[in-house]
Design an enzyme around this catalytic site. Structure first.
Site, PDB file in Angstrom:
ATOM      1  CE1 TYR A  40      -3.236   2.940   0.693  1.00  0.00           C
ATOM      2  CE2 TYR A  40      -2.381   3.032   2.941  1.00  0.00           C
ATOM      3  CZ  TYR A  40      -3.173   3.564   1.925  1.00  0.00           C
ATOM      4  OH  TYR A  40      -3.891   4.713   2.152  1.00  0.00           O
TER       5      TYR A  40
HETATM    6  P1  NAP Z   1     -13.211   3.982   1.619  1.00  0.00           P
HETATM    7  O1  NAP Z   1     -14.196   4.470   2.628  1.00  0.00           O
HETATM    8  O2  NAP Z   1     -12.902   2.532   1.566  1.00  0.00           O
HETATM    9  O3  NAP Z   1     -13.679   4.439   0.168  1.00  0.00           O
HETATM   10  C1  NAP Z   1     -12.928   4.055  -0.940  1.00  0.00           C
HETATM   11  C2  NAP Z   1     -13.565   4.629  -2.192  1.00  0.00           C
HETATM   12  O4  NAP Z   1     -12.804   4.188  -3.324  1.00  0.00           O
HETATM   13  C3  NAP Z   1     -14.996   4.162  -2.365  1.00  0.00           C
HETATM   14  O5  NAP Z   1     -15.759   5.256  -2.822  1.00  0.00           O
HETATM   15  C4  NAP Z   1     -14.881   3.104  -3.447  1.00  0.00           C
HETATM   16  O6  NAP Z   1     -16.029   3.119  -4.252  1.00  0.00           O
HETATM   17  C5  NAP Z   1     -13.676   3.570  -4.259  1.00  0.00           C
HETATM   18  N1  NAP Z   1     -13.017   2.448  -4.918  1.00  0.00           N
HETATM   19  C6  NAP Z   1     -12.249   1.486  -4.345  1.00  0.00           C
HETATM   20  N2  NAP Z   1     -11.856   0.591  -5.265  1.00  0.00           N
HETATM   21  C7  NAP Z   1     -12.390   0.986  -6.440  1.00  0.00           C
HETATM   22  C8  NAP Z   1     -12.353   0.465  -7.767  1.00  0.00           C
HETATM   23  N3  NAP Z   1     -11.710  -0.665  -8.068  1.00  0.00           N
HETATM   24  N4  NAP Z   1     -13.020   1.126  -8.742  1.00  0.00           N
HETATM   25  C9  NAP Z   1     -13.711   2.262  -8.446  1.00  0.00           C
HETATM   26  N5  NAP Z   1     -13.768   2.809  -7.216  1.00  0.00           N
HETATM   27  C10 NAP Z   1     -13.133   2.176  -6.227  1.00  0.00           C
HETATM   28  O7  NAP Z   1     -11.817   4.722   1.726  1.00  0.00           O
HETATM   29  P2  NAP Z   1     -11.309   6.012   2.551  1.00  0.00           P
HETATM   30  O8  NAP Z   1     -10.877   5.550   3.879  1.00  0.00           O
HETATM   31  O9  NAP Z   1     -12.273   7.111   2.425  1.00  0.00           O
HETATM   32  O10 NAP Z   1      -9.969   6.352   1.726  1.00  0.00           O
HETATM   33  C11 NAP Z   1      -9.985   7.242   0.630  1.00  0.00           C
HETATM   34  C12 NAP Z   1      -8.568   7.490   0.157  1.00  0.00           C
HETATM   35  O11 NAP Z   1      -7.783   7.995   1.236  1.00  0.00           O
HETATM   36  C13 NAP Z   1      -7.849   6.240  -0.329  1.00  0.00           C
HETATM   37  O12 NAP Z   1      -7.045   6.563  -1.433  1.00  0.00           O
HETATM   38  C14 NAP Z   1      -6.981   5.847   0.856  1.00  0.00           C
HETATM   39  O13 NAP Z   1      -5.851   5.119   0.473  1.00  0.00           O
HETATM   40  C15 NAP Z   1      -6.633   7.211   1.416  1.00  0.00           C
HETATM   41  N6  NAP Z   1      -6.282   7.189   2.841  1.00  0.00           N
HETATM   42  C16 NAP Z   1      -7.201   6.778   3.769  1.00  0.00           C
HETATM   43  C17 NAP Z   1      -6.843   6.773   5.116  1.00  0.00           C
HETATM   44  C18 NAP Z   1      -7.815   6.328   6.195  1.00  0.00           C
HETATM   45  O14 NAP Z   1      -7.359   6.106   7.338  1.00  0.00           O
HETATM   46  N7  NAP Z   1      -9.112   6.212   5.918  1.00  0.00           N
HETATM   47  C19 NAP Z   1      -5.557   7.163   5.508  1.00  0.00           C
HETATM   48  C20 NAP Z   1      -4.646   7.573   4.525  1.00  0.00           C
HETATM   49  C21 NAP Z   1      -5.031   7.586   3.199  1.00  0.00           C
HETATM   50  P3  NAP Z   1     -17.152   1.987  -4.263  1.00  0.00           P
HETATM   51  O15 NAP Z   1     -17.110   1.255  -2.985  1.00  0.00           O
HETATM   52  O16 NAP Z   1     -18.416   2.705  -4.574  1.00  0.00           O
HETATM   53  O17 NAP Z   1     -16.738   1.181  -5.416  1.00  0.00           O
END
Ligand code: NAP
Length: 247
Positions: free
Chosen positions: A155
């Site tokens: 990741y």
């Molecule tokens: P999340 O709640 O799991 O949401 C992920 C989003 O990405 C969903 O809208 C999902 O859409 C979409 N997605 C995933 N795989 C996909 C695919 N194959 N095709 C199209 N859409 C896809 O994630 P989050 O925690 O909000 O994280 C958002 C971003 O922030 C990510 O890039 C993550 O790496 C980064 N981040 C998160 C954290 C954390 O602690 N949450 C920390 C650092 C960085 P659907 O489910 O509708 O397909």
């Protein structure tokens, strides 16, 4: 007039967590927002929330697996809005685990969503922004792209690529008016991290803030980088992590 009035934004992964909060914040600031994701139910709910704010939102169902799907997402957004002024490359997957237990398919899937999709989306949308002389791209990376953490190599390395791409694209498109920046969140409570339970709090405990962030706290920083308060900001990777990478 609101800060982003008249502008069109595309938020990948806008159906959940940080992406949903970002779509709503951009709409609050006046943008028309295209929400991309796979889950149509969640997509429709976010669009309804955008409309409740008095703004325009559309859901574009997208599986971000290859360059063709990315091109079709860009085409659908342009067909609906005419152009894209703000692109937020937020969709991401974050499986953790031992390197020796990672399959080739897992490896490819992580790099397809986290690196390949933003790469070809920028290739598709940034040239037209550059031609118009304005545009903003915000990529989402992570604090674990900055330091080594056991089980997070796959990741973290995919997001480290996004950090470098942010700087390369700032060099490539910045001189033609397109600002490219990134936000690097720390542990944030979203649908995607719900399964981590107390693990998320433990991860957050090492930072000065001592707690996980909210999607809205990350979205504020993304909207800042996309907006008119940041016109002299190019190529930064802004930590929004409660201070974790600083200490
Ligand atoms: P999340 O709640 O799991 O949401 C992920 C989003 O990405 C969903 O809208 C999902 O859409 C979409 N997605 C995933 N795989 C996909 C695919 N194959 N095709 C199209 N859409 C896809 O994630 P989050 O925690 O909000 O994280 C958002 C971003 O922030 C990510 O890039 C993550 O790496 C980064 N981040 C998160 C954290 C954390 O602690 N949450 C920390 C650092 C960085 P659907 O489910 O509708 O397909």
């Amino acid at each position: 007039m609101s800060e982003l009035s008249g502008l069109s934004a595309l938020v990948t992964g806008g159906t959940s967590g940080i992406g949903r909060a970002t779509a709503l914040e951009l709409a609050r600031r006046g943008a028309r927002v295209a929400v991309a994701g796979r889950d149509a139910e969640r997509g429709k709910r976010v669009v309804a929330e955008i409309e409740k704010l008095g703004a325009t939102g559309i859901f574009i169902p997208t599986e971000l697996s290859d360059a063709a799907s990315v091109r079709s997402l860009a085409g659908a957004t342009i067909a609906a809005f005419g152009q894209v002024d703000v692109l937020v490359n937020n969709a991401g997957v974050f499986p953790f685990g031992p390197t020796e237990q990672t399959s080739e398919a897992d490896f490819d899937a992580v790099f397809a969503v986290n690196v390949k999709a933003p790469y070809f989306l920028v290739a598709e949308l940034a040239p037209a922004m550059a031609e118009r002389g304005h545009g903003a791209i915000v990529n989402i990376t992570t604090m674990v792209a900055e330091f080594g953490m056991s089980g997070m190599g796959l990741y973290g390395s995919s997001k480290a690529a996004v950090g470098l791409l942010t700087k390369a694209w700032a060099a490539e498109y910045g001189p033609r008016g397109v600002r490219v920046n990134a936000v690097s969140p720390g542990p944030t409570r979203t649908e995607g991290t719900a399964g981590m339970g107390e693990g998320l709090d433990q991860l957050a405990a090492a930072a000065p803030a001592g707690r996980p962030g909210t999607p809205e706290e990350i979205a504020e920083a993304i909207a800042f980088l996309a907006g008119k308060q940041a016109t002299f900001v190019h190529g930064v990777v802004l930590p929004v992590d409660g201070g974790r990478v600083a200490v």
